[in-house]
Write a protein that holds these residues in place. Structure first.
Motif, PDB file in Angstrom:
ATOM      1  N   PHE A  50       6.988  27.578  36.461  1.00  0.00           N
ATOM      2  CA  PHE A  50       6.659  28.881  35.887  1.00  0.00           C
ATOM      3  C   PHE A  50       5.382  29.440  36.517  1.00  0.00           C
ATOM      4  N   ASP A  51       4.384  28.580  36.709  1.00  0.00           N
ATOM      5  CA  ASP A  51       3.140  29.014  37.353  1.00  0.00           C
ATOM      6  C   ASP A  51       3.398  29.452  38.792  1.00  0.00           C
ATOM      7  N   PHE A  52       4.277  28.727  39.474  1.00  0.00           N
ATOM      8  CA  PHE A  52       4.658  29.105  40.850  1.00  0.00           C
ATOM      9  C   PHE A  52       5.320  30.480  40.867  1.00  0.00           C
TER      10      PHE A  52
ATOM     11  N   LYS B 168       1.469  31.621  19.796  1.00  0.00           N
ATOM     12  CA  LYS B 168       0.800  30.334  19.602  1.00  0.00           C
ATOM     13  C   LYS B 168      -0.548  30.333  20.324  1.00  0.00           C
ATOM     14  N   HIS B 169      -1.433  29.508  19.845  1.00  0.00           N
ATOM     15  CA  HIS B 169      -2.802  29.475  20.370  1.00  0.00           C
ATOM     16  C   HIS B 169      -2.841  29.139  21.858  1.00  0.00           C
TER      17      HIS B 169
ATOM     18  N   LEU C  17       7.714  34.407  26.316  1.00  0.00           N
ATOM     19  CA  LEU C  17       7.778  33.740  25.024  1.00  0.00           C
ATOM     20  C   LEU C  17       8.197  32.280  25.155  1.00  0.00           C
ATOM     21  N   TYR C  18       9.250  32.030  25.925  1.00  0.00           N
ATOM     22  CA  TYR C  18       9.830  30.689  25.983  1.00  0.00           C
ATOM     23  C   TYR C  18       9.252  29.798  27.072  1.00  0.00           C
ATOM     24  N   ASN C  19       8.389  30.347  27.921  1.00  0.00           N
ATOM     25  CA  ASN C  19       7.869  29.529  29.020  1.00  0.00           C
ATOM     26  C   ASN C  19       6.351  29.510  29.126  1.00  0.00           C
ATOM     27  N   ASP C  20       5.686  30.174  28.207  1.00  0.00           N
ATOM     28  CA  ASP C  20       4.235  30.293  28.282  1.00  0.00           C
ATOM     29  C   ASP C  20       3.516  29.286  27.386  1.00  0.00           C
ATOM     30  N   ASN C  21       4.234  28.372  26.795  1.00  0.00           N
ATOM     31  CA  ASN C  21       3.592  27.432  25.871  1.00  0.00           C
ATOM     32  C   ASN C  21       3.933  25.982  26.185  1.00  0.00           C
ATOM     33  N   LYS C  22       4.281  25.740  27.448  1.00  0.00           N
ATOM     34  CA  LYS C  22       4.657  24.377  27.841  1.00  0.00           C
ATOM     35  C   LYS C  22       3.462  23.642  28.440  1.00  0.00           C
ATOM     36  N   ASP C  23       3.400  22.343  28.177  1.00  0.00           N
ATOM     37  CA  ASP C  23       2.306  21.503  28.691  1.00  0.00           C
ATOM     38  C   ASP C  23       2.547  21.157  30.157  1.00  0.00           C
TER      39      ASP C  23
END
Length: 406
Positions: free
Chosen positions: A113-115, A360-361, A400-406
């Motif tokens: 996602f960052d790529f 989410k935070h 929404l679905y990809n911005d909260n992954k570790d």
């Protein structure tokens, strides 16, 4: 062949997302085709995986709301006189039925996602620099006419949609700078992107970028005073430079010098001439929309008739600017209540409320995109065109679905 493609699903998914984003300012046709390729991608999977994904989709409240919202548009056709216009509106909104749902169940790693974000950010900046080069060097036009001749005339895209797209490189570069990644390069790219955004002359973007700047100053000062001072000085320098652009001076000047506070005065002067004060235009349009919404409760005027209804009211008021360009409601919330009454308007509000509840935070981007979209919907009818549907059904769910992954 099928098995080989399944093994490469993650790469195919990354490719589809990249094409969706970069085709946004380049090609309407490629963007449309790519949206529907996501359906083929969804079924490019093992049978059991498909069944599991369908079950997950059915359990997701937001997916259900998107589907119901689309179905209400179809129901609105049943009591519309202008079926041709209504069918076009339903066709444009069709991705709402499947795209958010697909994005909710397909998996992508954080590094992927960052790529995607960094690559598409660089490409978006390059595309806009290319358009500027074409406008100034090839077409020999003044930079202040960039929006009118290149963006609106040649590309046929409203600045409102492009401003939202430019948020991707803005937020990506800010995040990279905060993480001490290539600070010099990313700061340069950030300033270029903000400069392009201001060049588009969108007042909503001015406000949003100003708020982001204030937020960055506060965060930077908490981290390191020197960094905070640098952000402060860079921002002041940029705002000073941008304020000297003719398009910015012109838009601010029109707003300040020609705005009246008396509603009857606004109605009168807009009935005599085509004015350029878009703030006053929106006041008149909102007043008309609210009157029609109340008169046509609870079901609205129909998916096919809401624009015709507005045009009829423009003619009654002799609202010359709206008559000449067939202006829409310029407010997505009012558009939905006018179209399909309490059902459509209520569902749109529910989608926004549930979307806000998903914040989410640890999310880096999603809250900003959602806030900007919800505020921009107060002054623009985003879902009238495909570009707006891409923002609502693809870009916001993607974050929404990809911005909260570790």
């Amino acid at each position: 062949m099928f098995r080989s493609l399944i093994q490469r699903r993650d790469k195919i998914y990354v490719g589809l997302i990249i094409i969706m984003i970069i085709s946004f300012p380049l090609s309407f046709a490629i963007n449309s085709i790519t949206m529907f390729l996501f359906i083929l991608f969804f079924f490019l999977d093992e049978k059991q995986n498909i069944i599991n994904k369908l079950k997950q989709i059915a359990k997701n409240k937001l997916n259900i709301l998107f589907v119901l919202f689309f179905l209400v548009q179809v129901i609105g056709l049943l009591y519309s006189e202008d079926l041709d216009f209504g069918l076009k509106r339903v066709a444009v909104m069709t991705p709402l039925f499947f795209l958010p749902a697909i994005l909710s169940v397909e998996v992508i790693l954080k590094r992927q996602f960052d790529f995607i974000l960094y690559l598409t950010s660089c490409i978006i900046i390059t595309i806009f620099m290319g358009y500027l080069f074409l406008h100034v060097v090839i077409d020999h036009r003044d930079i202040n006419t960039f929006v009118h001749f290149t963006i609106e005339k040649k590309l046929g895209i409203s600045q409102f949609y492009l401003i939202f797209l430019l948020l991707i490189p803005i937020m990506t570069m800010i995040n990279s700078i905060r993480n001490n990644q290539n600070k010099t390069l990313n700061t340069s790219l950030l300033l270029v992107t903000i400069g392009i955004s201001f060049l588009l002359g969108n007042k909503t973007m001015f406000v949003f970028v100003f708020l982001i700047w204030i937020m960055l100053i506060v965060i930077s000062f908490k981290h390191k005073k020197r960094t905070g001072l640098i952000v402060l000085v860079l921002g002041l320098t940029l705002f000073t430079a941008v304020s000297q652009l003719s398009i910015v001076k012109q838009r601010i000047g029109v707003l300040v010098k020609t705005t009246d506070l008396d509603f009857e005065t606004i109605k009168t002067k807009n009935s005599f001439t085509i004015t350029k004060n878009t703030f006053e235009h929106r006041l008149l349009i909102n007043n008309i929309s609210l009157s029609e919404i109340i008169e046509n409760l609870p079901f609205g005027v129909g998916t096919g008739d809401y624009q015709k209804t507005m045009q009829e009211q423009y003619e009654k008021l002799n609202f010359k600017a709206a008559q000449s360009t067939n202006l829409n409601c310029h407010n997505q919330y009012l558009s939905e209540f006018l179209k399909t009454g309490i059902l459509g308007g209520g569902l749109f509000l529910l989608i926004m409320i549930v979307s806000y509840s998903k914040i989410k935070h640890e999310q880096r981007f999603y809250p900003y995109f959602l806030v900007f979209f919800s505020l921009a919907c107060l002054v623009e009818s985003f879902l009238v065109r495909q570009h707006g549907i891409v923002i609502f059904a693809f870009i916001i769910p993607l974050f929404l679905y990809n911005d909260n992954k570790d």
